[in-house]
Design a protein around this motif. Sequence first.
Motif, PDB file in Angstrom:
ATOM      1  N   TYR A  45      72.522  12.752  18.513  1.00 23.79           N
ATOM      2  CA  TYR A  45      72.721  13.678  19.622  1.00 23.79           C
ATOM      3  C   TYR A  45      72.714  12.944  20.960  1.00 23.79           C
ATOM      4  CZ  TYR A  45      71.188  16.965  15.988  1.00 23.79           C
ATOM      5  OH  TYR A  45      71.055  17.676  14.825  1.00 23.79           O
ATOM      6  N   GLY A  46      73.737  13.252  21.775  1.00 25.46           N
ATOM      7  CA  GLY A  46      73.743  12.768  23.143  1.00 25.46           C
ATOM      8  C   GLY A  46      72.969  13.703  24.051  1.00 25.46           C
ATOM      9  N   ASP A  47      72.783  13.287  25.300  1.00 22.64           N
ATOM     10  CA  ASP A  47      71.983  14.058  26.257  1.00 22.64           C
ATOM     11  C   ASP A  47      72.813  14.911  27.205  1.00 22.64           C
ATOM     12  OD1 ASP A  47      69.443  13.313  25.398  1.00 22.64           O
ATOM     13  OD2 ASP A  47      69.490  11.446  26.523  1.00 22.64           O
ATOM     14  N   GLY A  48      74.142  14.916  27.029  1.00 22.04           N
ATOM     15  CA  GLY A  48      74.969  15.755  27.872  1.00 22.04           C
ATOM     16  C   GLY A  48      75.195  15.164  29.248  1.00 22.04           C
ATOM     17  N   GLN A  49      75.925  15.926  30.060  1.00 25.79           N
ATOM     18  CA  GLN A  49      76.271  15.470  31.400  1.00 25.79           C
ATOM     19  C   GLN A  49      75.019  15.174  32.222  1.00 25.79           C
ATOM     20  OE1 GLN A  49      79.589  15.149  32.027  1.00 25.79           O
ATOM     21  NE2 GLN A  49      79.018  14.031  33.871  1.00 25.79           N
ATOM     22  N   ASN A  50      74.985  13.990  32.825  1.00 20.60           N
ATOM     23  CA  ASN A  50      73.855  13.542  33.649  1.00 20.60           C
ATOM     24  C   ASN A  50      72.536  13.561  32.881  1.00 20.60           C
ATOM     25  OD1 ASN A  50      75.532  13.281  35.983  1.00 20.60           O
ATOM     26  ND2 ASN A  50      75.407  15.493  36.277  1.00 20.60           N
ATOM     27  N   ASN A  51      72.628  13.470  31.560  1.00 22.25           N
ATOM     28  CA  ASN A  51      71.443  13.452  30.694  1.00 22.25           C
ATOM     29  C   ASN A  51      70.551  14.680  30.886  1.00 22.25           C
ATOM     30  OD1 ASN A  51      72.102  10.955  29.528  1.00 22.25           O
ATOM     31  ND2 ASN A  51      71.194   9.845  31.253  1.00 22.25           N
ATOM     32  N   GLN A  52      71.167  15.830  31.217  1.00 20.54           N
ATOM     33  CA  GLN A  52      70.384  17.026  31.502  1.00 20.54           C
ATOM     34  C   GLN A  52      70.616  18.170  30.511  1.00 20.54           C
ATOM     35  OE1 GLN A  52      67.905  17.528  34.045  1.00 20.54           O
ATOM     36  NE2 GLN A  52      68.127  15.313  33.757  1.00 20.54           N
ATOM     37  N   ASP A  53      71.554  18.011  29.583  1.00 17.56           N
ATOM     38  CA  ASP A  53      71.826  19.069  28.609  1.00 17.56           C
ATOM     39  C   ASP A  53      71.966  18.470  27.210  1.00 17.56           C
ATOM     40  OD1 ASP A  53      72.168  21.537  30.306  1.00 17.56           O
ATOM     41  OD2 ASP A  53      73.693  20.262  31.238  1.00 17.56           O
ATOM     42  N   PRO A  54      70.849  18.048  26.613  1.00 16.81           N
ATOM     43  CA  PRO A  54      70.926  17.462  25.265  1.00 16.81           C
ATOM     44  C   PRO A  54      71.614  18.416  24.286  1.00 16.81           C
ATOM     45  CG  PRO A  54      68.741  17.168  26.191  1.00 16.81           C
ATOM     46  CD  PRO A  54      69.464  18.101  27.117  1.00 16.81           C
ATOM     47  N   LEU A  55      72.439  17.872  23.410  1.00 13.08           N
ATOM     48  CA  LEU A  55      73.198  18.698  22.470  1.00 13.08           C
ATOM     49  C   LEU A  55      72.394  18.929  21.196  1.00 13.08           C
ATOM     50  CD1 LEU A  55      75.416  17.417  24.446  1.00 13.08           C
ATOM     51  CD2 LEU A  55      77.023  18.066  22.652  1.00 13.08           C
ATOM     52  N   THR A  56      71.184  19.439  21.359  1.00  9.57           N
ATOM     53  CA  THR A  56      70.254  19.583  20.236  1.00  9.57           C
ATOM     54  C   THR A  56      69.937  21.040  19.926  1.00  9.57           C
ATOM     55  OG1 THR A  56      68.491  19.206  21.856  1.00  9.57           O
ATOM     56  CG2 THR A  56      69.148  17.329  20.493  1.00  9.57           C
ATOM     57  N   ALA A  57      70.812  21.961  20.338  1.00 10.31           N
ATOM     58  CA  ALA A  57      70.567  23.372  20.058  1.00 10.31           C
ATOM     59  C   ALA A  57      70.621  23.632  18.555  1.00 10.31           C
ATOM     60  CB  ALA A  57      71.585  24.241  20.793  1.00 10.31           C
ATOM     61  N   LEU A  58      70.075  24.759  18.140  1.00 11.34           N
ATOM     62  CA  LEU A  58      69.908  25.076  16.727  1.00 11.34           C
ATOM     63  C   LEU A  58      71.232  25.123  15.974  1.00 11.34           C
ATOM     64  CD1 LEU A  58      67.960  25.876  14.472  1.00 11.34           C
ATOM     65  CD2 LEU A  58      68.085  28.241  15.285  1.00 11.34           C
ATOM     66  N   ASP A  59      72.254  25.812  16.536  1.00  8.56           N
ATOM     67  CA  ASP A  59      73.517  25.900  15.805  1.00  8.56           C
ATOM     68  C   ASP A  59      74.245  24.567  15.761  1.00  8.56           C
ATOM     69  OD1 ASP A  59      74.196  25.956  18.492  1.00  8.56           O
ATOM     70  OD2 ASP A  59      75.627  27.611  18.319  1.00  8.56           O
ATOM     71  N   VAL A  60      73.989  23.694  16.749  1.00  4.31           N
ATOM     72  CA  VAL A  60      74.583  22.356  16.715  1.00  4.31           C
ATOM     73  C   VAL A  60      73.967  21.537  15.579  1.00  4.31           C
ATOM     74  CG1 VAL A  60      75.002  20.235  18.002  1.00  4.31           C
ATOM     75  CG2 VAL A  60      75.068  22.435  19.183  1.00  4.31           C
ATOM     76  N   ALA A  61      72.647  21.634  15.437  1.00  4.59           N
ATOM     77  CA  ALA A  61      71.980  20.918  14.343  1.00  4.59           C
ATOM     78  C   ALA A  61      72.499  21.412  12.993  1.00  4.59           C
ATOM     79  CB  ALA A  61      70.464  21.105  14.437  1.00  4.59           C
ATOM     80  N   GLY A  62      72.609  22.740  12.846  1.00  2.88           N
ATOM     81  CA  GLY A  62      73.133  23.285  11.600  1.00  2.88           C
ATOM     82  C   GLY A  62      74.563  22.863  11.351  1.00  2.88           C
TER      83      GLY A  62
END
Length: 710
Positions: A377-394
């Motif tokens: 998982y990356g941390d998103g724009q400016n490292n402020q929105d990690p792409l670790t939400a539940l549906d992303v993990a699933g």
Amino acid sequence: MATRPGATQKESVLRSISHRRTPHAFPGGGRRRATATGALVAVAAMLAVGAQAGAASADTHTPAAKKPITLAGKLDTGSLPAKLTPSARAELIRGANATKADTAKRLNLGAKEKLTVKDVVKDRDGTTHTRYERTYAGLPVLGGDLVVQTAKSGKTEKVTRATTAKLGNVSTTAAVKPAAAEKKALALAKDAGSAKTTADKAPRKVIWMADGKPTLAYETVVGGLQDDGTPNQLHVITDAATGKKIFQWQGIETSTGTGNTEYSGTVSLSTSTSGSSYTLNDTTRGGHKTYNLNHGTSGTGSLFTDPDDTWGDGTPNNAQTAAADAHYGAAETWDYYKDTFGRTGIRGDGAAAYSRVHYGNSYVNAFWDDSCFCMTYGDGQNNQDPLTALDVAGHEMSHGVTAATAGLNYSGESGGLNEATSDIMGTGVEWYANNASDKGDYLIGEKIDINGNGTPLRYMDQPSKDGGSADYWSSGVGNEDVHYSSGVANHFFYLLSEGSGAKTINGVNYNSPTSDGLPVTGIGRDKALQIWYKALTEQFTSTTNYASARTGTLAAASALYGASSPEYKGVENAWAGVNVGSRDGGGGNPPPSGNGTFENSNNINIPDGYGSASSSVSVTGISGAAPSNLQVSVDIKHSYRGDLVVDLVAPNGAYARLKNSSPYDSAANVSGTWTVDASSVAAAGTWKLRVQDVYTGDTGYIDDFKLTFP
């Protein structure tokens, strides 16, 4: 991720949630086309026939055993996957390996062909579905995978192949040197932004069969990084005789404790002790671990540790917050597959994958990587929105399930189905978790704000709302990026679950249209998920396209709920709602004009040797004469089509010869659509597809018969 010509950076970000494939997975797939000639035969009246070629579906040699008709809405639990322990699954795989040589003989594979067992699924009624890959003279056959369905009695009921083409004799002597294949691959990788000067591994010889023509080829894999910092894993297939590129695909398809998470609130995490500290090591779920890459792009990273077993503070500024989200998402996904489908772990073997967070710097993506068996998982724009939400993990972990089962090619329509499977299962995980901070919905990536305006990444009720995804199937949908072509299956899943029209679910407003303007009634999300999973693990192969996905999901619905059930009809109507196939036939729902489609999809055995079988449809609601351009669609599964004589029989006994027998027509199956001038007979009444087997030694069944009144 390489951006398509003319695409903006925002467009490439919109194609965010994705995965990485192993070298043996591949895109593309050919489909043999059945042909036939139309002849005129008069009995009482003459019907003029014109034949049109139609695409053949997956090779199914013998009909599946008919399940008992169940009460409407009642699940046939015998068709559900059995909950196997890792040792029981291992025993099934050992048994399949012990008999794979005999299986190869029964399937009439050549002397140089061997099978490799990839997976075994067992239903509660004892039926097993064994997934094989193939080699030829020791070389991997890309596009040679198949699934064998075996009854508890040991009888082979069905064989589904990625391609029905025969291997025959293929030369394994290459005219082109491996260095030439590597040079070609490196040049293509450079276009994707990779600075690698050598391939990750020496080009390997393979037999390329995904387009139906067995060809000796090289597969070369080039790593490095793409333009946006995503890891590169470009697979290039080159003809070993000419050096020309046959196909290429990107192996990285980008995607986007007790812990204080950013997206799911305060949750319980399963951790372990290490001395006086705690680690993100979930021993209750196969030993899943979560690691900190600390903005690196390689290696495993360092295992997260903490002195008090409280992880994160709910903000992206605390490195543990993203780890808590990822660890929680992995646990929920594990439990979802185990509790919903009886699957323990991504491969069903009880082994855990692992998670890596804080990949790269301002990396706006996440991916599944088969080579490390991990989610990243990356941390998103400016490292402020990690792409670790539940549906992303699933979503990401479900790419691993697809790789371990159907292995859907990440290209064309099969690539769209691959992406949609992860969206569908990721949605299932979100509903399963029942988390008050991230309620179940039919939106993808709604928490990670990848667009910067609070809108989700994708919509399942009307996929085109994201600005690029397809609502309905069209002949060119396979040419779209897989994150856009996935919209067809996502929309099908929503319609099957919830139905068409406007409604509010968990506070979200949806309004789902259909391609034909007719309503669809949903069967419920839980049933829709069972059907999709059964089709994925037992029916789909690497080359499955949308037409074959319809066939596979109907087979799954029939096995689970019965061929006459509302669930089966719901699958038909939901696919029709996205322009794949026709609606519920046999009297179905003809449009107001009086036109309509009437279909019988029940499997009807054809007696071997001078026997005949008939499939019937009852045409109602259409008055007057039948049209001069009546469309007759036929799908017959048979090991030797030359044995068969096929007629359309009108209600008054007149018939049209669709296909004659021929000892020189040695291909399998009859699949196509014929245009018949039926204007001399009345439309209403019982129409039959009559199939006569005039030779012995080969068997089959009528899989589907459909009349369309334009």
